[in-house]
Scaffold this active site. Structure first.
Site, PDB file in Angstrom:
ATOM      1  N   TRP A   1     -13.974   7.046 -17.109  1.00 46.90           N
ATOM      2  CA  TRP A   1     -14.364   7.966 -15.792  1.00 46.90           C
ATOM      3  C   TRP A   1     -13.018   9.326 -15.863  1.00 46.90           C
ATOM      4  CZ3 TRP A   1     -13.143   2.910 -15.576  1.00 46.90           C
ATOM      5  CH2 TRP A   1     -11.876   2.293 -15.288  1.00 46.90           C
TER       6      TRP A   1
ATOM      7  N   GLU B   1     -12.289   4.982  -8.085  1.00 46.30           N
ATOM      8  CA  GLU B   1     -11.529   4.624  -7.352  1.00 46.30           C
ATOM      9  C   GLU B   1     -11.965   3.729  -6.673  1.00 46.30           C
ATOM     10  OE1 GLU B   1      -8.610   5.561  -7.559  1.00 46.30           O
ATOM     11  OE2 GLU B   1      -8.606   7.304  -9.129  1.00 46.30           O
TER      12      GLU B   1
ATOM     13  N   THR C   1      -8.089  -3.856  -8.028  1.00 48.29           N
ATOM     14  CA  THR C   1      -8.935  -4.439  -9.127  1.00 48.29           C
ATOM     15  C   THR C   1      -8.508  -3.933 -10.388  1.00 48.29           C
ATOM     16  OG1 THR C   1     -10.953  -4.558  -7.212  1.00 48.29           O
ATOM     17  CG2 THR C   1     -11.364  -4.923 -10.017  1.00 48.29           C
TER      18      THR C   1
ATOM     19  N   TYR D   1      -5.238   6.073   0.336  1.00 47.59           N
ATOM     20  CA  TYR D   1      -4.977   6.282  -1.098  1.00 47.59           C
ATOM     21  C   TYR D   1      -6.105   7.168  -1.683  1.00 47.59           C
ATOM     22  CZ  TYR D   1      -5.565   5.496  -5.888  1.00 47.59           C
ATOM     23  OH  TYR D   1      -5.846   5.771  -7.283  1.00 47.59           O
TER      24      TYR D   1
ATOM     25  N   ASP E   1      -0.378   4.381  -4.620  1.00 52.07           N
ATOM     26  CA  ASP E   1      -1.104   3.053  -4.672  1.00 52.07           C
ATOM     27  C   ASP E   1       0.013   2.141  -5.255  1.00 52.07           C
ATOM     28  OD1 ASP E   1      -0.529   3.705  -7.312  1.00 52.07           O
ATOM     29  OD2 ASP E   1      -2.069   2.718  -8.213  1.00 52.07           O
TER      30      ASP E   1
ATOM     31  N   CYS F   1      10.743   4.879 -20.919  1.00 52.77           N
ATOM     32  CA  CYS F   1      10.621   5.361 -19.865  1.00 52.77           C
ATOM     33  C   CYS F   1      10.841   6.735 -19.663  1.00 52.77           C
ATOM     34  CB  CYS F   1      10.903   4.862 -18.542  1.00 52.77           C
ATOM     35  SG  CYS F   1      10.290   5.360 -17.065  1.00 52.77           S
TER      36      CYS F   1
ATOM     37  N   CYS G   1      16.673   7.275 -12.893  1.00 57.48           N
ATOM     38  CA  CYS G   1      16.172   6.268 -12.012  1.00 57.48           C
ATOM     39  C   CYS G   1      17.310   5.413 -11.602  1.00 57.48           C
ATOM     40  CB  CYS G   1      15.270   5.338 -12.907  1.00 57.48           C
ATOM     41  SG  CYS G   1      14.571   3.695 -12.174  1.00 57.48           S
TER      42      CYS G   1
END
Length: 361
Positions: free
Chosen positions: A25, A47, A53, A130, A148, A210, A216
């Site tokens: 997608w 979405e 899921t 969302y 999300d 990362c 962070c």
DNA sequence: AACTCGTGGCC
DNA sequence: TGGCCAAGAGT
């Protein structure tokens, strides 16, 4: 010292340009470079399917849906029943019913085109905070804050937010808003989700790779896995009931459609006792259709729903009866195409295995 | 805010 | 094995 927003979005987008997952997608880098926008219909469909899921579970369903219904007008022209049949197995079936309602609304109220702002999208069935933000950002370049479960985790770690979820949702949304760039907001959102899915994972995050490790605060504190903090969960009770697999001389199975509300609404099942989240049903044949038939005990199946576990005693018999208004006989060739949720497929498999076991014995 | 609503993969 | 949790929405 909190991470600087410009530094975060720039590093993340550079990482995304090299590591973006290629998904059905999404538009590829070449198309994006030429300014080709993804189809809002495909963004919306993906979405909704991706709500709670996994990507792996969605892929085949997305391919099936877009082949069968290539645009929103085609989906609006389909029946809810056919959409539920195609959705069977993916779970959270209110999504499928809202999918139909949303397609109808886009055709009837928006001339067949999805509205281009998060505010307008938010008003459509099945589109919450969302999904509205995600479609607006990915398909329409609106710098909406897309939050999300992945983004919650990444942002909670980045800023070491130790307020437990769900109370932390508001500060996390605000932080996400400050990070979201005016340029490439859709790529930024997808990059945050890819980072959460592949690097900033719930367990054993790969902080060494990362792109945001320098700023962070959770990594600086030495325990990134501690974030996000969650409120303790309630115990999951066990509910019980019985399911009745009745076959006739043709090998057809008696099926029925569930009511329009609640668990597995509108989906197909074999006759069962009235189990639900609050009350057990009988675990014998006292509520079976055709009670005078010879019912065989096939044992029990277990199925875990979000907030309870269901244990169904499975019984099987052969016989004829006249289906009532919401029932029908499903011939062997038709059963695979019925809107059967996974729990009901378990019931049918249990009844069938038991039959073959008897033949061997 | 708390609860309802599926399923499958992971360790 | 069982708990965790995944691109949440509706009420």
């Amino acid at each position: 010292m909190i991470p600087a927003p410009e530094s975060v979005s720039a590093r993340l987008l550079a990482w995304y340009d090299r590591h973006a997952r290629e998904l059905l997608w999404r538009t590829g880098p070449a198309e994006r470079a030429r300014g080709i926008r993804p189809d809002p219909y495909r963004v919306w469909l993906s979405e909704v399917m991706l709500q709670q899921t996994t990507v792996a579970a969605v892929k085949d369903y997305f391919a099936k849906f877009t082949a069968k219904w290539p645009d929103v007008a085609a989906l609006a022209a389909a029946s809810e029943e056919d959409i539920l049949k195609a959705w069977a197995g993916l779970g959270y079936y209110s999504r499928a019913r809202n999918l139909k309602k949303c397609a109808d609304a886009v055709v009837a109220e928006h001339g067949g085109n999805f509205p281009g702002t998060a505010n307008a999208l938010r008003a459509l069935p099945g589109i919450g905070d969302y999904t509205a933000a995600a479609i607006a950002a990915i398909a329409f370049d609106e710098p909406a804050a897309v939050v999300d479960g992945n983004v919650e985790r990444v942002v909670a770690r980045l800023f070491a937010i130790d307020t437990p979820l769900p109370a932390a949702k508001k500060p996390i949304r605000e932080r996400t808003g400050t990070l979201t760039p005016q340029d490439r907001p859709g790529d930024f959102a997808q990059a945050m989700m890819d980072l959460g899915a592949t690097v900033c994972t719930p367990k054993r995050p790969a902080c060494i790779t990362c792109p945001l490790r320098d700023g962070c605060l959770a990594l600086k504190a030495g325990d990134p896995e501690r974030f996000p903090v969650r409120a303790p969960k309630r115990a999951r009770p066990v509910r019980r009931g019985a399911a009745y697999v009745l076959t006739n001389d043709d090998g057809a199975v008696l099926l029925e459609r569930r009511g329009p509300d609640g668990l597995l609404a509108g989906m197909t099942q074999v006759p069962t006792t009235g189990w639900n989240a609050r009350a057990d049903g009988a675990t014998d044949t006292s509520e079976a259709p055709l009670p005078q038939a010879h019912w065989t005990d096939c044992g029990a199946i277990s199925h875990v729903f979000t907030h309870f576990e269901l244990r169904l005693s499975v019984f099987r018999a052969e016989g004829e009866l006249e289906p009532d208004a919401h029932q029908w006989w499903s011939e062997p060739d038709a059963i695979a195409g019925e809107a059967l949720p996974t729990v009901m497929k378990k019931v049918l498999v249990r009844a069938l295995q038991h039959e073959s076991g008897n033949e061997r014995g």
